[in-house]
Design a protein around this motif. Sequence first.
Motif, PDB file in Angstrom:
ATOM      1  N   MET A   1       0.843  -1.192   0.000  1.00 53.12           N
ATOM      2  CA  MET A   1       0.000   0.000   0.000  1.00 53.12           C
ATOM      3  C   MET A   1       0.879   1.243   0.000  1.00 53.12           C
ATOM      4  SD  MET A   1      -3.213  -1.005   2.433  1.00 53.12           S
ATOM      5  CE  MET A   1      -2.223  -1.441   3.843  1.00 53.12           C
ATOM      6  N   ASP A   2       0.282   2.366  -0.327  1.00 51.60           N
ATOM      7  CA  ASP A   2       1.031   3.612  -0.477  1.00 51.60           C
ATOM      8  C   ASP A   2       1.570   4.072   0.885  1.00 51.60           C
ATOM      9  OD1 ASP A   2       2.040   6.081  -1.029  1.00 51.60           O
ATOM     10  OD2 ASP A   2       0.218   6.896  -1.944  1.00 51.60           O
ATOM     11  N   PRO A   3       2.905   4.095   1.074  1.00 48.84           N
ATOM     12  CA  PRO A   3       3.460   4.499   2.378  1.00 48.84           C
ATOM     13  C   PRO A   3       3.208   5.970   2.691  1.00 48.84           C
ATOM     14  CG  PRO A   3       5.209   4.178   0.766  1.00 48.84           C
ATOM     15  CD  PRO A   3       3.950   3.677   0.131  1.00 48.84           C
ATOM     16  N   ILE A   4       2.974   6.779   1.666  1.00 49.23           N
ATOM     17  CA  ILE A   4       2.695   8.190   1.927  1.00 49.23           C
ATOM     18  C   ILE A   4       1.368   8.360   2.656  1.00 49.23           C
ATOM     19  CG2 ILE A   4       2.233  10.426   0.820  1.00 49.23           C
ATOM     20  CD1 ILE A   4       4.200   9.635  -1.362  1.00 49.23           C
ATOM     21  N   LYS A   5       0.428   7.471   2.383  1.00 50.18           N
ATOM     22  CA  LYS A   5      -0.889   7.545   3.020  1.00 50.18           C
ATOM     23  C   LYS A   5      -0.940   6.810   4.360  1.00 50.18           C
ATOM     24  CE  LYS A   5      -3.410   8.024  -1.343  1.00 50.18           C
ATOM     25  NZ  LYS A   5      -4.450   7.437  -2.238  1.00 50.18           N
ATOM     26  N   ASN A   6       0.178   6.245   4.768  1.00 51.65           N
ATOM     27  CA  ASN A   6       0.224   5.497   6.028  1.00 51.65           C
ATOM     28  C   ASN A   6      -0.197   6.414   7.175  1.00 51.65           C
ATOM     29  OD1 ASN A   6       0.979   4.005   8.331  1.00 51.65           O
ATOM     30  ND2 ASN A   6       2.665   3.033   7.238  1.00 51.65           N
ATOM     31  N   PRO A   7      -1.279   6.080   7.903  1.00 46.81           N
ATOM     32  CA  PRO A   7      -1.767   6.978   8.959  1.00 46.81           C
ATOM     33  C   PRO A   7      -1.018   6.840  10.283  1.00 46.81           C
ATOM     34  CG  PRO A   7      -3.203   5.077   8.815  1.00 46.81           C
ATOM     35  CD  PRO A   7      -2.176   4.914   7.714  1.00 46.81           C
ATOM     36  N   PHE A   8      -0.220   5.812  10.434  1.00 44.43           N
ATOM     37  CA  PHE A   8       0.415   5.562  11.723  1.00 44.43           C
ATOM     38  C   PHE A   8       1.701   6.368  11.850  1.00 44.43           C
ATOM     39  CE2 PHE A   8      -2.125   1.827  10.648  1.00 44.43           C
ATOM     40  CZ  PHE A   8      -3.016   1.876  11.716  1.00 44.43           C
ATOM     41  N   SER A   9       2.019   6.780  13.091  1.00 42.94           N
ATOM     42  CA  SER A   9       3.100   7.758  13.289  1.00 42.94           C
ATOM     43  C   SER A   9       3.945   7.420  14.507  1.00 42.94           C
ATOM     44  CB  SER A   9       2.507   9.168  13.437  1.00 42.94           C
ATOM     45  OG  SER A   9       1.533   9.179  14.476  1.00 42.94           O
ATOM     46  N   PRO A  10       4.824   6.407  14.379  1.00 42.71           N
ATOM     47  CA  PRO A  10       5.721   6.125  15.506  1.00 42.71           C
ATOM     48  C   PRO A  10       6.754   7.225  15.668  1.00 42.71           C
ATOM     49  CG  PRO A  10       6.308   4.801  13.591  1.00 42.71           C
ATOM     50  CD  PRO A  10       5.043   5.523  13.236  1.00 42.71           C
TER      51      PRO A  10
ATOM     52  N   ASN B   1       2.914  -0.714   5.581  1.00 39.61           N
ATOM     53  CA  ASN B   1       3.894  -0.635   4.497  1.00 39.61           C
ATOM     54  C   ASN B   1       4.142  -1.985   3.824  1.00 39.61           C
ATOM     55  OD1 ASN B   1       4.224   2.095   4.872  1.00 39.61           O
ATOM     56  ND2 ASN B   1       6.128   1.919   6.028  1.00 39.61           N
ATOM     57  N   LEU B   2       3.971  -3.078   4.577  1.00 38.20           N
ATOM     58  CA  LEU B   2       4.233  -4.407   4.020  1.00 38.20           C
ATOM     59  C   LEU B   2       3.020  -5.037   3.355  1.00 38.20           C
ATOM     60  CD1 LEU B   2       6.445  -5.862   6.890  1.00 38.20           C
ATOM     61  CD2 LEU B   2       7.188  -5.315   4.574  1.00 38.20           C
ATOM     62  N   ALA B   3       1.830  -4.512   3.670  1.00 35.35           N
ATOM     63  CA  ALA B   3       0.607  -5.121   3.124  1.00 35.35           C
ATOM     64  C   ALA B   3       0.501  -4.856   1.622  1.00 35.35           C
ATOM     65  CB  ALA B   3      -0.616  -4.566   3.843  1.00 35.35           C
ATOM     66  N   PRO B   4       0.335  -5.907   0.789  1.00 37.12           N
ATOM     67  CA  PRO B   4       0.207  -5.705  -0.658  1.00 37.12           C
ATOM     68  C   PRO B   4      -1.176  -5.204  -1.064  1.00 37.12           C
ATOM     69  CG  PRO B   4       0.044  -8.027  -0.151  1.00 37.12           C
ATOM     70  CD  PRO B   4       0.345  -7.337   1.149  1.00 37.12           C
ATOM     71  N   ALA B   5      -2.153  -5.384  -0.197  1.00 39.66           N
ATOM     72  CA  ALA B   5      -3.525  -4.973  -0.511  1.00 39.66           C
ATOM     73  C   ALA B   5      -4.146  -4.380   0.741  1.00 39.66           C
ATOM     74  CB  ALA B   5      -4.334  -6.159  -1.030  1.00 39.66           C
TER      75      ALA B   5
ATOM     76  N   GLN C   1      -0.232 -12.941   8.819  1.00 38.26           N
ATOM     77  CA  GLN C   1       1.060 -13.142   8.172  1.00 38.26           C
ATOM     78  C   GLN C   1       1.788 -11.815   7.955  1.00 38.26           C
ATOM     79  OE1 GLN C   1       2.745 -15.879   7.660  1.00 38.26           O
ATOM     80  NE2 GLN C   1       4.446 -14.708   6.773  1.00 38.26           N
ATOM     81  N   ILE C   2       1.046 -10.790   7.575  1.00 38.36           N
ATOM     82  CA  ILE C   2       1.658  -9.465   7.391  1.00 38.36           C
ATOM     83  C   ILE C   2       2.211  -8.950   8.711  1.00 38.36           C
ATOM     84  CG2 ILE C   2       1.177  -7.044   6.844  1.00 38.36           C
ATOM     85  CD1 ILE C   2       1.388  -8.826   4.406  1.00 38.36           C
ATOM     86  N   VAL C   3       1.476  -9.137   9.783  1.00 35.03           N
ATOM     87  CA  VAL C   3       1.945  -8.681  11.098  1.00 35.03           C
ATOM     88  C   VAL C   3       3.221  -9.413  11.484  1.00 35.03           C
ATOM     89  CG1 VAL C   3       1.405  -8.626  13.565  1.00 35.03           C
ATOM     90  CG2 VAL C   3      -0.326  -7.950  11.890  1.00 35.03           C
ATOM     91  N   ARG C   4       3.269 -10.708  11.198  1.00 37.85           N
ATOM     92  CA  ARG C   4       4.481 -11.473  11.530  1.00 37.85           C
ATOM     93  C   ARG C   4       5.672 -10.991  10.708  1.00 37.85           C
ATOM     94  NH1 ARG C   4       1.455 -17.399  12.095  1.00 37.85           N
ATOM     95  NH2 ARG C   4       0.827 -17.096  14.288  1.00 37.85           N
ATOM     96  N   GLU C   5       5.439 -10.646   9.461  1.00 37.46           N
ATOM     97  CA  GLU C   5       6.513 -10.084   8.643  1.00 37.46           C
ATOM     98  C   GLU C   5       6.937  -8.720   9.186  1.00 37.46           C
ATOM     99  OE1 GLU C   5       5.173  -9.981   4.611  1.00 37.46           O
ATOM    100  OE2 GLU C   5       4.803 -12.140   4.526  1.00 37.46           O
ATOM    101  N   ALA C   6       5.955  -7.950   9.665  1.00 34.64           N
ATOM    102  CA  ALA C   6       6.257  -6.637  10.239  1.00 34.64           C
ATOM    103  C   ALA C   6       7.103  -6.769  11.498  1.00 34.64           C
ATOM    104  CB  ALA C   6       4.960  -5.895  10.549  1.00 34.64           C
ATOM    105  N   THR C   7       6.843  -7.806  12.282  1.00 33.48           N
ATOM    106  CA  THR C   7       7.605  -8.011  13.519  1.00 33.48           C
ATOM    107  C   THR C   7       9.091  -8.144  13.235  1.00 33.48           C
ATOM    108  OG1 THR C   7       5.708  -9.068  14.591  1.00 33.48           O
ATOM    109  CG2 THR C   7       7.885  -9.519  15.525  1.00 33.48           C
TER     110      THR C   7
END
Length: 396
Positions: free
Chosen positions: A1-10, A283-287, A293-299
């Motif tokens: 997905m588009d990282p520019i639109k990522n709403p999360f802000s660590p 950022n890792l999610a393709p859709a 599985q995406i969360v595990r990849e994110a970890t």
Amino acid sequence: MDPIKNPFSPGAGSPPPELVGRDPDLEQARILLGRIQQKKSEKSMLLTGLRGVGKTVLLKEIQQLARLSGYRTIFIEAHENTSLGSLMIPYLRSLLFDLNRMAGVSEKVRRGLAVLRSFIGAVKLTVHDITIGIDIDPEEGSADSGDLEIDLPDLFVAIGEAAEDRKSAVAILIDEIQYFNQKELGALIVAMHRVQQQQLPLVLFGTGLPLLPGLAGEAKSYSERLFNFPDIGALSQTDAAKALVEPARANGVVFEPDALEEIYCLTKGYPYFLQEWGYQSWNLAPASTITLQIVREATAVVIPRLDRNFFKVRFERLTPNEKFFLRAMAELGPGTHRIGEVADLLKIKPTSLSPVRADLIKKGMIYSPAYGEIAFTVPLFDGFMIRAIPELKLPT
């Protein structure tokens, strides 16, 4: 997905896209602000909690609430080895000049500036080698003794009277109050005591680590009668899910239930970590569906990032003995431990650990939730210590 639109802000102090689980604290702040404006007594607030729970974000939200209520606000971040006076004076100077620009001449505001000028002279304040001055004669006998516990109350009263004269109110917000030494913290408490006694429109909001109530009590035994100490903790599983689901939904993205469950188990509901996992999962999610599985990849991405950016900064401030102490704590597992348990593990007397324990508390790495007990001030730091030092080498 588009990282520019990522709403999360660590990030340290970065506002999350969805502030959840803090409504009771904001309501308490709203009531405090309203009562002070009506000249009714109410305790100021010192928010306490571990690193990463969103204390700074909440303090900034309270600042916005104060501004909307008509307050003049000052936001200060305390630092190690920086004095209370050098931090506050530039902001108080700007505040009084701001009050002075309001319509009409005010003797109370002029006096506030004169008292501040006296205070500056008493502390001999310079910032970046440039003396902070005020083009007005000091008021002799006010805030000029050189004793902070005498001078700061005089200054706060003068500021409160100036604000009252202008039919205004002042909110002082201080982040990381635990960095002030005992003398400075005591002076701050005495100053707020004087302000409250005279029912002046000046209120204090602050944040600090869980050791702050103890530090305040040691500085002045009556501090619990002047302040409320709300505990800002981890979010419940429901609120943690909401902090992830709502921003994602607003952008057409959904979290699967087992993905949310996994994130909560990993983060224990701490807001900073929720933002990290949400950010990388996006950022890792393709859709537009974030799966387990995406969360595990994110970890696999998040843990090294936390180690480099969140944990290592604190780790590198430690001496070898302090690292050894904290690695022993980590060996005991998460949660609270007794100092005797650490000593037993290391096969040494508890009294020999006291100096290291005191230094770690001073550095804000651990705190004592109860007599004889210790815990990390940084969530999940036990896991990091085990990764940083895989083997605890015990004395033979």
